[in-house]
Design an enzyme around this catalytic site. Structure first.
Site: not given
Length: 357
Positions: A189, A215, A264
């Site tokens: 990420d 990511e 999220k």
């Protein structure tokens, strides 16, 4: 059932150690824990955990917005989830963490009213999620040692933060792969650290160590850059900060700018919006990962795990925030089996009980 009051309490829990990403350093979990009270004596609990490095929201601002919601929501049936959403949306633009806290509490109440766990209300695909665990930015030696320790404890997927320099990132991923062996999945990420062309070049080199996915390689607003990376990378690309809501998801899907998408709850405003995002992705054949903010406690993780367990298209989880906390502020909710398995309790709602004083 009617809402009679909404209480909010600020909670701060230190992390076991500072957690560094390319955007900055996180030292504490700071969240606004909400209790939605009703005229039937049922109470629903939720959490708004603002991550200022990601969403730009603060704890004080989140708390103020939740208090502002109260006057408009008094007298509303909390199980009228669509009505609750639009009341909040008219009262405040964006404010994902504040909306997520109230949305979560209302789903908790719906579960308690119906006598069902929330994961069953949302689909009931299964009653657990298996999560990865994240290694923050540090020296290659320290990151490799942490990754090895996590694997020895039972994790089979490591997510590692990168995004400082090409040489440092290459050394980090190399050290982690050598430490954990060939059978462990590695996700990286970058948290928006690279330009599009730089990302393509770096990913090609980093994939010498067999990456599962990458990511958010580019800035959140650079959708053209994200599309470029996805088209030119042999490693699947996942969005995170580029998708806050269903409109963002639709734009990414229409452009085929991603291979996977990270939802999220604190970004999108709760379960109601997360379901829309997942539906868009599922229709386009794009699998979803459920992520969390490092600031979340077991309340937010339980809600996210409930959504992930309930729906088949959510195939991955990065719900590891509670492993980094020195303490859990709340009793009840999900519990951990076999190191990485987040299991949802077979009780109405989310199974929250109350504060750990």
């Amino acid at each position: 059932m009617k809402i009679t009051g909404i209480n909010v309490r600020q909670v701060e829990v230190p992390l076991k150690e500072p957690f560094r990403i390319s955007l900055g350093v996180i030292t504490h979990s700071r969240s606004a824990i909400v209790s939605v009270e009703t005229d039937e004596g049922l109470v629903g609990y939720g959490e708004g955990a603002p991550a200022i490095l990601i969403t730009g929201e603060s704890l004080s601002g989140t708390t103020d917005v939740i208090k502002a919601f109260e006057k408009d929501l008094i007298g509303t049936d909390p199980t009228d989830l669509e009505k609750v959403y639009w009341i909040m949306d008219r009262a405040a633009a964006h404010s994902g963490c504040a909306k997520a806290a109230v949305d979560m509490a209302c789903y908790d109440l719906l579960g308690k009213k119906s006598g069902l766990p929330v994961y069953k209300l949302l689909g009931g695909h299964q009653n657990f999620m298996e999560t990865d665990i994240t290694v923050g930015i540090d020296t290659p030696e320290i990151m490799a040692a942490k990754a090895k320790k996590h694997v020895e404890a039972g994790f089979d997927t490591i997510k590692t933060k990168v995004g400082t320099s090409f040489a440092e990132d290459l050394a980090r991923v190399k050290a982690i792969r050598e430490a954990v062996g060939d059978d462990v999945k590695i996700r990286i990420d970058a948290n928006q650290a690279w330009s599009a062309k730089e990302a393509v070049r770096l990913i090609e080199r980093l994939n010498e160590y067999n990456l599962e996915l990458v990511e958010q390689p580019v800035a959140y607003h650079d959708i053209a850059g994200l599309e470029y990376v996805t088209k030119h990378s042999i490693v699947p690309i996942m969005s995170d900060e580029s998708c806050f809501n269903a409109k963002d998801a639709l734009r990414l899907v229409e452009r085929r700018a991603i291979d996977y998408l990270n939802i999220k709850l604190m970004k999108c405003g709760g379960i109601r919006e997360a379901l829309k995002i997942n539906a868009i992705c599922e229709s386009a054949g794009i699998e979803v990962m459920l992520g969390c903010m490092a600031e979340e406690s077991n309340l937010g993780i339980t809600a996210a795990a409930s959504l992930g367990a309930a729906t088949k298209n959510i195939t991955r989880a990065d719900l590891d925030a509670t492993f980094s906390l020195t303490d859990l502020p709340f009793k009840g909710g999900m519990y951990v089996e076999d190191t990485k398995k987040l299991v949802l309790p077979e009780v109405p709602g989310f199974g929250f009980i109350g504060f750990e004083e």
